[in-house]
Motif scaffolding. Structure first.
Motif, PDB file in Angstrom:
ATOM      1  N   LEU A 132      25.683 -55.161 -28.002  1.00 41.39           N
ATOM      2  CA  LEU A 132      24.887 -55.411 -29.207  1.00 41.39           C
ATOM      3  C   LEU A 132      24.679 -54.083 -29.928  1.00 41.39           C
ATOM      4  O   LEU A 132      24.173 -53.122 -29.345  1.00 41.39           O
ATOM      5  CB  LEU A 132      23.528 -56.023 -28.838  1.00 41.39           C
ATOM      6  CG  LEU A 132      22.554 -56.257 -30.008  1.00 41.39           C
ATOM      7  CD1 LEU A 132      23.135 -57.237 -31.023  1.00 41.39           C
ATOM      8  CD2 LEU A 132      21.213 -56.760 -29.486  1.00 41.39           C
ATOM      9  N   LEU A 133      25.101 -54.034 -31.175  1.00 38.92           N
ATOM     10  CA  LEU A 133      24.903 -52.842 -32.008  1.00 38.92           C
ATOM     11  C   LEU A 133      23.811 -53.151 -33.026  1.00 38.92           C
ATOM     12  O   LEU A 133      23.375 -54.297 -33.147  1.00 38.92           O
ATOM     13  CB  LEU A 133      26.216 -52.477 -32.708  1.00 38.92           C
ATOM     14  CG  LEU A 133      27.415 -52.276 -31.772  1.00 38.92           C
ATOM     15  CD1 LEU A 133      28.699 -52.116 -32.566  1.00 38.92           C
ATOM     16  CD2 LEU A 133      27.190 -51.074 -30.852  1.00 38.92           C
ATOM     17  N   ILE A 134      23.378 -52.158 -33.775  1.00 42.25           N
ATOM     18  CA  ILE A 134      22.362 -52.406 -34.799  1.00 42.25           C
ATOM     19  C   ILE A 134      23.050 -53.064 -35.997  1.00 42.25           C
ATOM     20  O   ILE A 134      23.928 -52.463 -36.627  1.00 42.25           O
ATOM     21  CB  ILE A 134      21.641 -51.100 -35.182  1.00 42.25           C
ATOM     22  CG1 ILE A 134      20.908 -50.552 -33.951  1.00 42.25           C
ATOM     23  CG2 ILE A 134      20.667 -51.347 -36.340  1.00 42.25           C
ATOM     24  CD1 ILE A 134      20.248 -49.203 -34.147  1.00 42.25           C
ATOM     25  N   ARG A 135      22.696 -54.306 -36.224  1.00 44.10           N
ATOM     26  CA  ARG A 135      23.290 -55.150 -37.285  1.00 44.10           C
ATOM     27  C   ARG A 135      24.786 -55.382 -37.066  1.00 44.10           C
ATOM     28  O   ARG A 135      25.548 -55.598 -38.017  1.00 44.10           O
ATOM     29  CB  ARG A 135      23.057 -54.551 -38.684  1.00 44.10           C
ATOM     30  CG  ARG A 135      21.604 -54.214 -39.003  1.00 44.10           C
ATOM     31  CD  ARG A 135      20.671 -55.427 -38.935  1.00 44.10           C
ATOM     32  NE  ARG A 135      19.366 -55.077 -39.486  1.00 44.10           N
ATOM     33  CZ  ARG A 135      18.322 -54.673 -38.764  1.00 44.10           C
ATOM     34  NH1 ARG A 135      18.429 -54.604 -37.422  1.00 44.10           N
ATOM     35  NH2 ARG A 135      17.189 -54.374 -39.350  1.00 44.10           N
ATOM     36  N   GLY A 136      25.200 -55.308 -35.842  1.00 38.95           N
ATOM     37  CA  GLY A 136      26.604 -55.563 -35.524  1.00 38.95           C
ATOM     38  C   GLY A 136      26.738 -55.938 -34.054  1.00 38.95           C
ATOM     39  O   GLY A 136      25.756 -56.001 -33.298  1.00 38.95           O
ATOM     40  N   THR A 137      27.962 -56.195 -33.627  1.00 39.16           N
ATOM     41  CA  THR A 137      28.254 -56.449 -32.215  1.00 39.16           C
ATOM     42  C   THR A 137      29.608 -55.828 -31.910  1.00 39.16           C
ATOM     43  O   THR A 137      30.405 -55.564 -32.816  1.00 39.16           O
ATOM     44  CB  THR A 137      28.337 -57.974 -31.917  1.00 39.16           C
ATOM     45  OG1 THR A 137      29.283 -58.573 -32.810  1.00 39.16           O
ATOM     46  CG2 THR A 137      26.982 -58.651 -32.080  1.00 39.16           C
TER      47      THR A 137
END
Ligand SMILES: [Fe+2]
Length: 350
Positions: A132-137
């Motif tokens: 899990l990324l910030i506002r992404g994956t």
């Protein structure tokens, strides 16, 4: 508590350094090879002893610093059970903990970006790697990635955590540093889907170029044990399972188990072996230490072993430097021992 979020501008990687106090033990997550000198300087400045280095998964966009940090500091390298990296000291599974002095990280197996991706929960923070990324994956199109596994990991595991849990990602390309589970659930565009099929469609429509380092980074990251397997001092003092079994019969040898209690409980131990955890080795071999006393009293030679042969190779170097000459280590560790069908007994007996 000491917490540092360190950045590599080449690969946009975040590396995390944790410790409970100045002068104490430290843990590092996702170190980058080219930044290792910086980490070592910081460890010195903060008076920290690096004892564990952990990657969230096998990276494709940078070369890991695990091998270099192990060679410099003799720290324990840790990865998830699903890794195919050649030599890692300790492999952890879902539900396990990674422990150092006063810090415990809970392991969550979250395949999807790769099949060896793990997240680590520490109090109210989650180290998410590329899951899990910030506002992404994380992308799911190589290294045995799977959009369906990623959907399950995200929706059935990660997003089940409370909203206030902080998200510390493995990368950020925009300059964001931290988020929360609640924030990502609400605003992450990749998470606004209602089914695994919808998520898979979204991911397959991304058509991303391969990371520019991929052809170099992945092979390098799969062979971090190379420096240990070619060290002549270690090679000449490595015994096979067959050699070790032959030596038992003469009763002149003592097996030393360097693993942690949890690892011993999972696989059992070599019968009659003495437990000296790797991180307590220094005190065990100094004057007045238990191992020092046993060797002096019995004259026995030692066969060191651990899970896969990495900690025992490092311990071998330490013992040789401390003047112990009758010492070898079990190549391949307990994994080689059990796969050869050699005898074990439950931990707790010895
Ligand atoms: Fe990755």
């Amino acid at each position: 508590m000491i917490f540092r979020q360190l950045f590599d501008g080449e690969s946009f990687t975040y590396t995390y350094l944790l410790a409970s106090r100045p002068g104490g033990e430290a843990l590092i997550i996702d170190p980058v090879l080219d930044r290792c000198d910086r980490y070592i300087t910081l460890l010195d400045e903060l008076d920290l002893k690096l004892v564990k280095a952990k990657d969230t998964h096998c990276h494709a966009d940078h070369i890991t610093g695990l091998g270099k940090l192990r060679d410099i500091t003799r720290c324990i390298t840790v990865m998830g059970q699903a890794t195919t990296v050649d030599v890692v000291s300790m492999r952890v599974d879902d539900g396990d903990t990674i422990d150092i002095e006063n810090i415990s990280l809970r392991v969550l197996y979250t395949p999807g970006h790769t099949n060896d991706s793990y997240c680590f929960l520490w109090d109210d923070g989650l180290f998410t790697g590329d899951t899990l990324l910030i506002r992404g994956t994380g992308r799911t199109d190589f290294q045995n990635g799977s959009s369906f596994d990623a959907y399950h990991s995200l929706f059935e595991r990660i997003l089940k955590l409370p909203d206030h849990i902080k998200v510390y990602p493995g990368h950020d390309y925009k300059g964001d540093t931290v988020s929360t589970i609640g924030e990502e659930r609400a605003f992450n565009p990749r998470l606004q889907v209602s089914s695994a099929d919808e998520y898979a469609d979204l991911m397959s429509g991304l058509s991303l170029a391969s990371p520019k380092m991929m052809d170099v980074a992945v092979p390098a990251n799969l062979s971090i044990g190379q420096s240990l397997t070619i060290d002549p001092e270690i090679v000449s003092a490595t015994v096979t399972v067959e050699d070790a079994i032959l030596q038992i019969e003469g009763n002149a040898v003592l097996f030393i188990d360097l693993r942690e209690t949890r690892e011993r409980q999972v696989t059992g131990i070599i019968p009659g072996s003495l437990h000296t955890p790797y991180l307590e080795l220094a005190s065990a071999i100094e004057d007045g230490g238990l191992l020092n006393a046993i060797v002096k009293e019995t004259g026995k030679s030692l066969i060191l072993y651990c899970a896969f042969g990495e900690r025992s190779a490092l311990a071998l170097q330490v013992l040789k430097q401390s003047g112990f000459d009758k010492v070898t280590h079990l190549g391949g560790g307990m994994a080689a021992w059990t796969s050869a069908g050699a005898p074990t007994e439950p931990s707790g007996i010895s």
